[in-house]
Scaffold this motif. Structure first.
Motif: not given
Length: 555
Positions: A165-173
């Motif tokens: 992951a290149s950034q914080d990813l949340r549910f649904g992203d």
């Protein structure tokens, strides 16, 4: 869909329902009943906050797969969780069906998803010595062709190449989005000079055509997909490439027979194809259609292809540039994919649980055993795999499915993604398989080791009890027939004593200097021994429990 969640228009209450077309309807109905739930439940909107656990209990059961159904409540922990995969699927299922107006409930589900335990959250250990130049060129190609990515490709210790992951990813992203135009599908074959020849060959499938097209396109310097082909390995290390030494180490396992069957069928299919293609050498140059190139292409499709549902409803086997770098985990971030978004004409990979920046982002290839993953993908899961089962009785169902998939060329990375309807699955095969086969797995996965359970699956124990003449299995009947229970456990122990004897390793192997296939075969065999050892321990502990019970009855 195997179930529904909807608002009743008259009362505004929330209704849950298990559909009768679920291939495991009767088994799931029993599991619901054991939890005091029916196949249709109604929750009052006023009580939703206090009924959340009931909602989740219900949602877990429609989302059980056939292995989880078979092992049932024996594998359910104190929190009611069957597996991390099932928990993620259940919560995602609830969220996808909750109406927008129930905002508080949606927030509660999203919060619970973030709390799912047991997930692999460690930061990926990136090996900076590996430049990933070919992978970088592929990502640049993807960007220029409409691919949207929140992932970076890196060499990761213990995994090879993977997606971080290149950034914080949340549910649904959406971690990755790929337009149809950047997907390799059968359409390229239909528009090539191969098609007029291939369509006249009896039994030729679109999957086989695509594989043959790939074998030539791989060497086309002007190919639109050249950066993708350049990024692929020169050699795939799957079970299909095992040498003689690796095969010999597998002696005593069912996997040995499966790999030998698979390789034999592949060779037969190759000889048959070459016979047809040899009359068209201008289109199918012999130097590009050797056995080695054919095996490479088969391993590519086994380990990297996916079945995608297009807007016209048709399932197509495809190669998905960039997506192939996503590694498998039994704790995946992405479980629902495989269906083209008709509005954007793209394939999306949304997250079903959060993934922090720097973490490896995992995909679910499917609920596969380690033998399947080793044979067709070339790796073994990092942790205990709950789908490592030992089939009992005839091994025909397992072998038959593999043979059928191989002879039609494709065994895709996702046979049926969870975003596809179960109507797309051959339910007759599922039903027959579930009713006529029995299985065992590591008994440490069971939560019930008491008398009459022993950490062993109830369907198998009841089947063996019937074979020993005990038709009814109520607790009263079991207590009255402890000698039958003893016979069941002694028969199982005898069977697995023999299996353990067959799993003995050759002491002369120098593991440190062994080839990759020998090391993988040895690791697989060790996992099999661990499972068999746990079964033997459970049988011995069970025999002791029954002996103590008999002794008490005779006092």
């Amino acid at each position: 869909m195997v179930g529904a969640l909807y608002i009743m228009s008259e009362t505004g209450d929330l209704c849950l329902e298990l559909f009768q077309n679920d291939p495991f309807y009767q088994e799931k109905k029993k599991l619901l009943n054991c939890k005091g739930l029916g196949v249709k439940e109604t929750l009052s909107q006023e009580l939703l906050n206090t009924s959340f656990e009931k909602l989740l209990q219900f949602a877990r059961i429609p989302n059980l797969d056939k292995v989880e159904v078979y092992f049932g409540d024996d594998a359910c922990n104190s929190e009611g969780i069957y597996s991390v995969r099932n928990e993620i699927s259940a919560l995602s299922w609830i969220l996808s069906l909750i109406p927008a107006q129930l905002e508080a409930l949606r927030e509660a589900v999203t919060s619970r998803i973030s709390e799912v335990v047991g997930s692999e959250k460690e930061e990926a250990r990136v090996d900076d010595r590996y430049g990933c130049e070919k992978e970088s060129r592929l990502l640049e190609w993807g960007q220029n062709n409409g691919v949207k990515s929140k992932l970076q490709i890196a060499q990761i210790d213990g995994y090879g190449r993977g997606a971080v992951a290149s950034q914080d990813l949340r549910f649904g992203d959406v971690a990755l989005e790929i337009p149809i135009s950047s997907i390799i599908s059968e359409e390229y074959v239909y528009n090539s000079d191969m098609y007029p020849i291939l369509e006249k060959i009896d039994g030729m499938t679109s999957e086989t055509m695509l594989l043959l097209w790939t074998m030539r396109e791989r060497h086309n310097q002007d190919s639109k997909f050249k950066p993708y082909f350049d990024s692929l390995q020169e050699h795939f290390r799957t079970g299909l490439s095992f040498g003689v030494d690796g095969i010999m180490v597998l002696h005593g396992t069912l996997l040995l027979d499966e790999i030998m069957q698979a390789k034999e069928l592949l060779r037969e299919r190759y000889d048959e194809l070459i016979h047809h293609l040899s009359n068209h050498r201008d289109i199918f140059p012999p130097e590009l259609y050797t056995w080695e190139h054919y095996l490479w292409a088969c391993e590519l499709y086994y380990s990297n292809s996916m079945q995608i549902k297009f807007p016209d409803g048709k399932l197509k086997t495809c190669l998905i540039p960039v997506a192939g770098f996503l590694n498998h985990s039994i704790y995946p971030h992405i479980v629902k994919y495989g269906k083209v978004d008709s509005e954007t004409s793209s394939l999306k990979f949304p997250l079903s649980r959060p993934c922090k920046k720097g973490e490896q982002c995992y995909l679910s290839y499917g609920n596969y055993s380690s033998s399947h993953l080793l044979t067709f993908y070339g790796f073994l899961p990092k942790r205990d795999n709950p789908y490592d089962i030992i089939p009992l009785g005839s091994s025909l169902p397992s072998l038959l499915l593999i043979i059928l998939e191989i002879t039609s060329i494709v065994l895709p990375k996702v046979v049926v993604s969870e975003s596809l309807s179960l109507a797309d699955v051959d339910e007759d095969i599922e039903n027959e398989f579930s009713r006529t086969s029995h299985m065992l797995r590591g008994t440490w996965l069971s939560r019930n080791h008491n008398i009459f359970h022993y950490g062993l699956p109830t369907p198998l124990l009841n089947y063996l009890r019937r074979a020993h003449g005990l038709v009814h299995h109520s607790e009263i009947d079991l207590w009255k027939n402890l000698e039958v229970e003893m016979g069941v456990l002694e028969s199982l122990r005898s069977t697995f004593d023999d299996m353990m004897e067959n799993l003995k390793d050759v002491d002369t192997i120098d593991r440190a200097n062994a080839d990759w296939d020998v090391k993988m075969a040895m690791e697989f065999k060790e996992r099999q021994r661990k499972i068999v050892s746990s079964i033997l321990d459970s049988c011995s502990a069970g025999i002791k429990l029954v002996q103590e019970a008999i002794a008490k009855q005779s006092v």
